[in-house]
Design a protein around this motif. Structure first.
Motif, PDB file in Angstrom:
ATOM      1  N   ILE A 310       0.849  -1.194   0.000  1.00 58.95           N
ATOM      2  CA  ILE A 310       0.000   0.000   0.000  1.00 58.95           C
ATOM      3  C   ILE A 310       0.881   1.240   0.000  1.00 58.95           C
ATOM      4  N   ASP A 311       0.674   2.083  -1.002  1.00 59.64           N
ATOM      5  CA  ASP A 311       1.516   3.265  -1.158  1.00 59.64           C
ATOM      6  C   ASP A 311       1.079   4.427  -0.269  1.00 59.64           C
ATOM      7  N   PHE A 312      -0.236   4.572  -0.072  1.00 60.94           N
ATOM      8  CA  PHE A 312      -0.762   5.676   0.733  1.00 60.94           C
ATOM      9  C   PHE A 312      -1.918   5.185   1.597  1.00 60.94           C
ATOM     10  N   PHE A 313      -2.037   5.767   2.770  1.00 57.38           N
ATOM     11  CA  PHE A 313      -3.140   5.488   3.680  1.00 57.38           C
ATOM     12  C   PHE A 313      -3.921   6.779   3.898  1.00 57.38           C
ATOM     13  N   MET A 314      -5.260   6.674   3.826  1.00 60.60           N
ATOM     14  CA  MET A 314      -6.126   7.833   3.992  1.00 60.60           C
ATOM     15  C   MET A 314      -7.242   7.516   4.975  1.00 60.60           C
ATOM     16  N   THR A 315      -7.767   8.556   5.616  1.00 59.60           N
ATOM     17  CA  THR A 315      -8.981   8.414   6.409  1.00 59.60           C
ATOM     18  C   THR A 315     -10.006   9.432   5.926  1.00 59.60           C
ATOM     19  N   ILE A 316     -11.277   9.074   6.057  1.00 63.88           N
ATOM     20  CA  ILE A 316     -12.375   9.924   5.599  1.00 63.88           C
ATOM     21  C   ILE A 316     -13.444  10.012   6.683  1.00 63.88           C
ATOM     22  N   SER A 317     -14.316  10.994   6.560  1.00 65.05           N
ATOM     23  CA  SER A 317     -15.394  11.171   7.523  1.00 65.05           C
ATOM     24  C   SER A 317     -16.633  10.407   7.086  1.00 65.05           C
ATOM     25  N   ASP A 318     -17.535  10.178   8.034  1.00 64.67           N
ATOM     26  CA  ASP A 318     -18.814   9.568   7.705  1.00 64.67           C
ATOM     27  C   ASP A 318     -19.585  10.430   6.713  1.00 64.67           C
ATOM     28  N   GLU A 319     -19.466  11.755   6.868  1.00 58.50           N
ATOM     29  CA  GLU A 319     -20.162  12.670   5.957  1.00 58.50           C
ATOM     30  C   GLU A 319     -19.640  12.510   4.528  1.00 58.50           C
ATOM     31  N   ASP A 320     -18.335  12.287   4.385  1.00 57.69           N
ATOM     32  CA  ASP A 320     -17.754  12.047   3.055  1.00 57.69           C
ATOM     33  C   ASP A 320     -18.400  10.821   2.410  1.00 57.69           C
ATOM     34  N   ALA A 321     -18.583   9.770   3.205  1.00 52.57           N
ATOM     35  CA  ALA A 321     -19.155   8.528   2.679  1.00 52.57           C
ATOM     36  C   ALA A 321     -20.595   8.732   2.238  1.00 52.57           C
ATOM     37  N   VAL A 322     -21.379   9.430   3.035  1.00 52.14           N
ATOM     38  CA  VAL A 322     -22.783   9.656   2.690  1.00 52.14           C
ATOM     39  C   VAL A 322     -22.896  10.458   1.400  1.00 52.14           C
ATOM     40  N   THR A 323     -22.061  11.479   1.250  1.00 55.30           N
ATOM     41  CA  THR A 323     -22.058  12.278   0.018  1.00 55.30           C
ATOM     42  C   THR A 323     -21.751  11.414  -1.202  1.00 55.30           C
ATOM     43  N   ALA A 324     -20.790  10.506  -1.050  1.00 59.53           N
ATOM     44  CA  ALA A 324     -20.423   9.611  -2.157  1.00 59.53           C
ATOM     45  C   ALA A 324     -21.560   8.646  -2.484  1.00 59.53           C
ATOM     46  N   MET A 325     -22.239   8.123  -1.476  1.00 56.68           N
ATOM     47  CA  MET A 325     -23.397   7.257  -1.706  1.00 56.68           C
ATOM     48  C   MET A 325     -24.449   7.977  -2.541  1.00 56.68           C
ATOM     49  N   GLN A 326     -24.719   9.220  -2.175  1.00 59.19           N
ATOM     50  CA  GLN A 326     -25.750   9.996  -2.861  1.00 59.19           C
ATOM     51  C   GLN A 326     -25.343  10.302  -4.298  1.00 59.19           C
ATOM     52  N   ARG A 327     -24.057  10.548  -4.524  1.00 61.19           N
ATOM     53  CA  ARG A 327     -23.604  10.850  -5.899  1.00 61.19           C
ATOM     54  C   ARG A 327     -23.728   9.633  -6.797  1.00 61.19           C
ATOM     55  N   LEU A 328     -23.349   8.467  -6.327  1.00 63.41           N
ATOM     56  CA  LEU A 328     -23.477   7.268  -7.148  1.00 63.41           C
ATOM     57  C   LEU A 328     -24.942   6.924  -7.393  1.00 63.41           C
ATOM     58  N   ALA A 329     -25.775   7.126  -6.381  1.00 61.45           N
ATOM     59  CA  ALA A 329     -27.202   6.823  -6.529  1.00 61.45           C
ATOM     60  C   ALA A 329     -27.870   7.753  -7.525  1.00 61.45           C
ATOM     61  N   ARG A 330     -27.431   8.988  -7.548  1.00 58.04           N
ATOM     62  CA  ARG A 330     -28.067   9.995  -8.411  1.00 58.04           C
ATOM     63  C   ARG A 330     -27.803   9.718  -9.887  1.00 58.04           C
ATOM     64  N   GLY A 331     -26.577   9.286 -10.208  1.00 52.83           N
ATOM     65  CA  GLY A 331     -26.228   9.091 -11.609  1.00 52.83           C
ATOM     66  C   GLY A 331     -26.250  10.405 -12.362  1.00 52.83           C
ATOM     67  N   SER A 332     -26.220  10.338 -13.670  1.00 55.12           N
ATOM     68  CA  SER A 332     -26.281  11.535 -14.511  1.00 55.12           C
ATOM     69  C   SER A 332     -26.530  11.089 -15.941  1.00 55.12           C
ATOM     70  N   GLU A 333     -26.575  12.032 -16.840  1.00 53.36           N
ATOM     71  CA  GLU A 333     -26.752  11.688 -18.245  1.00 53.36           C
ATOM     72  C   GLU A 333     -25.614  10.788 -18.726  1.00 53.36           C
ATOM     73  N   ARG A 334     -24.426  11.011 -18.200  1.00 51.27           N
ATOM     74  CA  ARG A 334     -23.252  10.243 -18.634  1.00 51.27           C
ATOM     75  C   ARG A 334     -22.963   9.029 -17.744  1.00 51.27           C
ATOM     76  N   ASP A 335     -23.486   9.039 -16.519  1.00 50.04           N
ATOM     77  CA  ASP A 335     -23.141   7.997 -15.557  1.00 50.04           C
ATOM     78  C   ASP A 335     -24.363   7.190 -15.128  1.00 50.04           C
TER      79      ASP A 335
END
Length: 410
Positions: A310-335
């Motif tokens: 593993i080259d890099f280790f990162m930590t994220i917040s719970d809020e970051d995860a929720v935002t990402a869930m919502q973005r993938l769920a939303r989709g878009s014209e291209r996604d």
């Protein structure tokens, strides 16, 4: 937070590690599980999402969608069943069981008095319960206080006996070990500890199927260069990351992609392990919305692979995860819209944070030339929680996904 691992290496895959986990053993596991009724006979989708790539300022963004692997809706369906099969073969060599016959339930009468036990955050226990039901043996699952009743019900659906404790995941692991010793039951855990490495090794080995499919879905040639420059992997105790990183390392050797570990801020055992230089414990409360990653202690066996890959280790917040869930769920014209659970979006959450941290992104080489892969490790394994976090149900998101596929003739 971001930490560059000073121990990361670009050497060839060490023979000492290959003796523990290898591509050859991963392919054998894949073949054995090919007959299991709870696994799709098809590879899980590998989606390219150009809209998100543009938002992130990278060349390509790929999602390997493990939510469709199985009705169990999680990548854990690859680990627990193969570990159970290999355990039975080791403990009962005189029976001459056929591995594929075991997972198909051909020896249920001979195994009905055999019992296994495990602690879980949810997904591993559900996969083990389903595998035990198929094989025909008994299964006991220990749940800690933070596992939702919804996840408990999903495990019990497969006939497992449930034991609840008041502590956290790491305390449930210890409680499981105590019960196992009292009853003479073998433990089928996805985390290792002193004197217990063989079964977790088998669990991790099962995850190699994901990498085999990735190669088949991109270059189609294990001798070709990696189609990805960066791969972001979820933390937890380190099992998934070890299974994936070891496979990629053995295939691509010195030319392996840049590997990035992502964990919740409050469950940072792998991040702390990188700082300390040995398998360590988390410094936070461990309680996270990312239930599958809410682990306080690094698996020592997994760390043997992660320490130098593993080259890099990162930590994220719970809020970051929720935002990402919502973005993938939303989709878009291209996604295409995707159902991704709380732990499944860790990689995207990290990339979204990096998009606002140009110096950190530059350190990782995340730029317009980057070809980045994340693994969506789970779907809506706790449907009520998913609806609360995303603001709509998984069924609504799947309907939007279906409409996108029809429109784009996918």
């Amino acid at each position: 937070m971001l930490f560059a691992n000073p121990r990361a290496t670009r050497c060839t895959y060490p023979a000492s590690l290959q003796d523990v986990m290898s591509v050859q053993a991963a392919h054998e596991s894949r073949d054995w599980l090919s007959r299991w009724e709870h696994l799709s006979p098809h590879a899980t989708p590998l989606w390219q999402l150009p809209g998100i790539a543009a938002e992130l300022g990278i060349g390509q963004f790929w999602v390997k969608d493990e939510s469709t692997r199985s009705p169990l809706a999680s990548f854990k369906a690859l680990g627990a069943p193969i570990a159970l099969v290999r355990l039975i073969l080791r403990l009962m060599p005189h029976e001459s069981f056929d591995p594929k016959g075991l997972i198909q339930g051909q020896y249920q009468e001979r195994l009905r008095d055999f019992t296994v036990i495990s602690a879980t955050d949810g997904n591993h226990g559900r996969a083990l319960a389903a595998a035990a039901q198929s094989v025909g043996c008994q299964c006991v699952i220990v749940l800690h206080a933070n596992v939702s009743t919804e996840r408990e019900a999903a495990i019990a659906e497969y006939g497992a006996r449930i034991i609840r404790i008041k502590g956290n995941y790491d305390e449930s692991v210890q409680h499981t070990a105590d019960i196992a010793e009292q009853n003479g039951w073998p433990v089928v855990s996805d985390t290792s500890y002193e004197g217990y490495e063989t079964v977790p090794r088998d669990v991790m080995q099962g995850y190699g199927t994901i990498c085999a499919e990735l190669i088949e879905q991109t270059t189609g040639d294990a001798n070709a260069a990696s189609p990805f420059t960066h791969v972001l992997l979820q933390g937890g105790v380190g099992g998934l990351a070890a299974g994936i990183s070891s496979y990629l390392w053995e295939i691509y050797q010195e030319q392996r992609p840049i590997l990035i570990m992502v964990e919740p801020h409050q469950a940072d055992c792998l991040y702390q392990s990188a700082i300390e230089g040995h398998a360590s414990k988390a410094t936070g409360s461990v309680d996270s919305v990312m239930a599958g990653l809410a682990c306080g202690e690094t698996s020592p066996l997994a760390w043997r692979f992660l320490e130098t890959s593993i080259d890099f280790f990162m930590t994220i917040s719970d809020e970051d995860a929720v935002t990402a869930m919502q973005r993938l769920a939303r989709g878009s014209e291209r996604d295409i819209a995707l159902v991704a659970g709380e732990s499944g979006v860790a990689g995207l959450a990290a990339l979204q944070w990096l998009a606002n941290q140009p110096q950190a992104a530059q350190t990782l080489g995340i730029d317009h030339n980057a070809r980045v892969l994340i693994i969506n490790t789970e779907g809506a394994t706790a449907p009520t929680v998913y609806t609360q976090l995303v603001g709509e149900s998984a069924e609504v998101v799947l309907a939007r996904q279906h409409q996108w596929q029809l429109k784009h003739s996918v």
